[in-house]
Design a protein around this motif. Sequence first.
Motif, PDB file in Angstrom:
ATOM      1  N   THR A   1      -4.749   0.038   2.699  1.00 33.27           N
ATOM      2  CA  THR A   1      -5.071   1.275   2.680  1.00 33.27           C
ATOM      3  C   THR A   1      -4.595   1.971   3.889  1.00 33.27           C
TER       4      THR A   1
ATOM      5  N   GLY B   1       0.744  -1.393   0.005  1.00 32.82           N
ATOM      6  CA  GLY B   1       0.032   0.066   0.132  1.00 32.82           C
ATOM      7  C   GLY B   1       0.850   1.320   0.000  1.00 32.82           C
TER       8      GLY B   1
ATOM      9  N   GLY C   1       1.879   6.284   2.678  1.00 28.10           N
ATOM     10  CA  GLY C   1       2.530   6.500   1.577  1.00 28.10           C
ATOM     11  C   GLY C   1       3.041   7.802   1.181  1.00 28.10           C
TER      12      GLY C   1
ATOM     13  N   LEU D   1      -6.520  10.076  -6.969  1.00 23.71           N
ATOM     14  CA  LEU D   1      -5.052   9.790  -6.399  1.00 23.71           C
ATOM     15  C   LEU D   1      -4.232  10.644  -7.218  1.00 23.71           C
TER      16      LEU D   1
ATOM     17  N   THR E   1      -7.644   9.069   1.774  1.00 23.78           N
ATOM     18  CA  THR E   1      -6.806   7.875   2.071  1.00 23.78           C
ATOM     19  C   THR E   1      -7.220   7.281   3.544  1.00 23.78           C
TER      20      THR E   1
ATOM     21  N   PHE F   1       2.148   2.052  -3.579  1.00 22.33           N
ATOM     22  CA  PHE F   1       1.117   2.511  -4.616  1.00 22.33           C
ATOM     23  C   PHE F   1       0.943   4.122  -4.546  1.00 22.33           C
ATOM     24  N   THR F   2       0.777   4.771  -3.524  1.00 21.83           N
ATOM     25  CA  THR F   2       0.139   5.847  -3.285  1.00 21.83           C
ATOM     26  C   THR F   2       1.377   6.840  -3.106  1.00 21.83           C
TER      27      THR F   2
ATOM     28  N   ASN G   1      -1.657   2.988   2.103  1.00 25.94           N
ATOM     29  CA  ASN G   1      -1.922   4.216   1.220  1.00 25.94           C
ATOM     30  C   ASN G   1      -2.145   5.274   1.914  1.00 25.94           C
TER      31      ASN G   1
END
Length: 508
Positions: free
Chosen positions: A142, A20, A148, A281, A307, A23-24, A145
Amino acid sequence: MERDSIIKVIALMVTAFGIGIDFTGALMLVPAIENSFDADITSTQWVLNIYALFFAMTMVAGGRLGDMYGHRKIMIIGLSLFLFASVMCFVSPSLDFLIGARALQGIGAGCVWPCTLAFGATRVSREEHRAMVMGLILAGVTTGNVFGPMISGFVVNLGDWRLFFLANVVFSCISMATAVLLMQRDKTHRTGEHIDFAGMGVLSFAVLLLLYALDVGSDWGWLSVPLMFLFFLSASLFLLFPRVEKRVKEPLLLPQMMQNPQFRITLGLNMFNVSAAFVGLLYFPQYMQKVLGWSVFESALGLAPLTVLLAVGSIVSGTLYNDFGPKRLLFWGYLCATIGAASVVVMPAGLGYFQILPGMALIGLGATLTVGPSGTAAVCAVKPERAGLVGGLSFMVHLVYGAISVACATAIMYMVSLSRFREHLAKAGIDMSQADQKAINGGTLTTKTAQAVMQKFSAPEAEKIKSALSMAFDSGMDMAFVFSTLSVSIGLVLALMLDEKKLHKIES
């Protein structure tokens, strides 16, 4: 749950947390990467899209390899690839090298994620705990997320976006340690399995050609012969895919599964829930940085309504799944996401951050109520030994459509913003060549190319150009969310079509 099961779930959440973050966090680095490699948004979007594509196309193979050779073993192999690729991202000398390293990261993550889901689905002692465990694993992702973007903002403030990928290295090592120490070896495996490399290859090239065509459309001309040829090749491969699937021994989409109309609807529900979230995002942080003038770290904090809702909501949706069923959760989730995406378009531009705040909250709430339940419904529709395959399949369509959504939204955003930029320049009486307009449209003014363009104009003209760029970006973002609104609304229709009573166990 028993103590042993709780420990296993924590280990899975740690692994999901590391995925997670990547990715973000990488999304927040886009403006910094633009500056570092003197690139624009149509090029740097590949940092997201290539990762999502390879992640998606590897997941089905990763899930099936886990079913065949052991989920723990494939997870450790995937984490090793992810660790190596993170080091490559850290030392990237060019944007192309970085994109290649991100592709390798996607392959590693594609081996890890379906095996993580399969562990959650098959290592739970009581059936009624399955949805809750799946929700906790998604909560691990998440939560990553959420953190991140904060890690990205912190390292960019330190002066080097590459430091973010050292965080990937750290969490990869932690995840490998938890997998080795806390996760038991698989005692039973499926035998006689075959991996559909032909189907994966055809579908991957079809999507890759489509994404590339959407990327270069503005430069080549949307009606140019070379671009039409790319679209033709992509469409031909998409049409070829079902024929290839009929000839392979074990296709990506098993006929037994696809014969159930409700299962097909569930796969669709795994697709369309991602459009508003992915586009948000990518563009919400850029709006905060390029239009509002916020720093990367401030933008990370500003993204929290999206998020944080994703993180908290994954736990909530897992506990609500058994009480309310997937149909109601998915309907209300898609409705929230549709309204949220539309609100970005209709809110007045002069509101600043409050123009996007309602949209962020509603899109986050919508994703909360759709991502977990749609994936859980797909995994719970098959026997436990197929959990890895279907876990990979559901997230494959999720990420592939996410990548396509971002590419379509970016193509729309770039075209609209360029058109609006030209209009604002004309009103301001500023004469700028079309090449220079394309060079600075949708990007950051701190790249070498943008600075060279801006040096051609006086200080008052430069201020007018900055204002024109901000207004053009805002107009382009609005049209990107028009696309997202239409896309998510398809999922709303599918949610109404879902019949939970017919979502039965598939013999496979």
